[in-house]
Design an enzyme around this catalytic site. Structure first.
Site, mmCIF file in Angstrom:
data_model
loop_
_atom_site.group_PDB
_atom_site.id
_atom_site.type_symbol
_atom_site.label_atom_id
_atom_site.label_comp_id
_atom_site.label_asym_id
_atom_site.label_seq_id
_atom_site.Cartn_x
_atom_site.Cartn_y
_atom_site.Cartn_z
ATOM 1 N N ASP A 159 -6.599 53.999 48.727
ATOM 2 C CA ASP A 159 -7.953 54.382 48.314
ATOM 3 C C ASP A 159 -8.853 54.338 49.544
ATOM 4 O O ASP A 159 -8.761 53.410 50.354
ATOM 5 C CB ASP A 159 -8.497 53.418 47.260
ATOM 6 N N ASP A 212 -8.783 57.299 32.924
ATOM 7 C CA ASP A 212 -9.134 55.910 33.198
ATOM 8 C C ASP A 212 -9.885 55.375 31.987
ATOM 9 O O ASP A 212 -10.821 56.023 31.513
ATOM 10 C CB ASP A 212 -10.027 55.815 34.439
#
Length: 237
Positions: free
Chosen positions: A8, A129
């Site tokens: 990330d 998510d």
């Protein structure tokens, strides 16, 4: 089952978050490309990358970081974060990115997802998510009233073949994946399901493999040393 080591990115640097909270961002490596090359040497074939700045700014930000990995390694790259237009997708595909992950737009603009599938086919995946089972958006800062399996069914109907499912409460916690919800979504749709969030050790990898999932994303567990990437890949072969 495919193991997807994860990087990330905030400000061009590899970081990890705790439960999706940007205030908890902690740099975990100095250089994204060198980290990706380490993953390649461990036997990885894919890498999962997220433009966290892009998620917040709603546009691609750390572009060079991702294209460098695509060009300078043999890894297949999947990327999400800030991808909001067909132009964004076209750019990444032409730069050698193998899979584009659409997140917030799946909730807010399913028509765009449909157009993307029509144009790019299996190179388009959707990231779902969820907080408490309900889909979240915009870097996990917004919640919805759509249950995660319902969104998965909508995406399957559009033509999506690959879904990355993240239980936000598990992300970055090293507390084990949400096997129950992963089994639920795997049964709800025929899409390839990749598990994200909470993967800690080889026992978790074995549990996910038992559920016949398509893939597992591993981030903090690799950086913290609770999971040996090479061994995890060997277990899944």
């Amino acid at each position: 089952m495919i193991i997807f080591p994860a990087i990330d990115i905030i400000g061009g640097k590899p970081v990890r978050l705790y439960k999706g909270d940007f205030a908890t961002a902690q740099q975990v490596a100095e250089d994204a490309l060198e980290t990706a090359l380490e993953f390649e040497r461990a036997g990885a074939e894919w890498i999962h990358m997220v433009d966290l700045d892009g998620s917040l700014q709603k546009k691609p930000v750390n572009v060079k970081t991702f294209t460098d990995v695509a060009v300078k390694t043999k890894l297949k790259v999947e990327i999400g974060g800030g991808i909001r237009t067909m132009q964004d997708m076209d750019f990444y595909v032409n730069k050698g990115i193998n899979r584009i992950i659409l997140g917030s737009v799946a909730l807010k603009n399913p028509g765009l997802v449909k157009d993307a599938v029509r144009e790019f086919g299996d190179r388009i995946a959707v990231g779902i998510d969820a907080k408490n089972g309900f889909a979240a958006a915009e870097g996990w800062t917004e919640s919805s009233d759509i249950y995660f399996t319902e969104l998965a069914k909508q995406m399957e109907a559009i033509g999506i073949k690959t879904i990355i499912y993240t239980d936000i409460s598990k992300d970055g916690t090293l507390s084990g994946p949400n096997i129950e919800q992963l089994a639920e979504i795997n049964k709800a749709v025929s899409c390839n399901i990749t598990a994200s969030g909470g993967v800690t050790n080889l026992n978790d990898i074995a549990a996910l493999k038992k559920e016949k999932l398509y893939g597992a994303i591993c981030g903090k567990s690799i950086y913290n040393g609770t999971l040996d990437l090479k061994k995890a890949i060997e277990v899944c072969r």
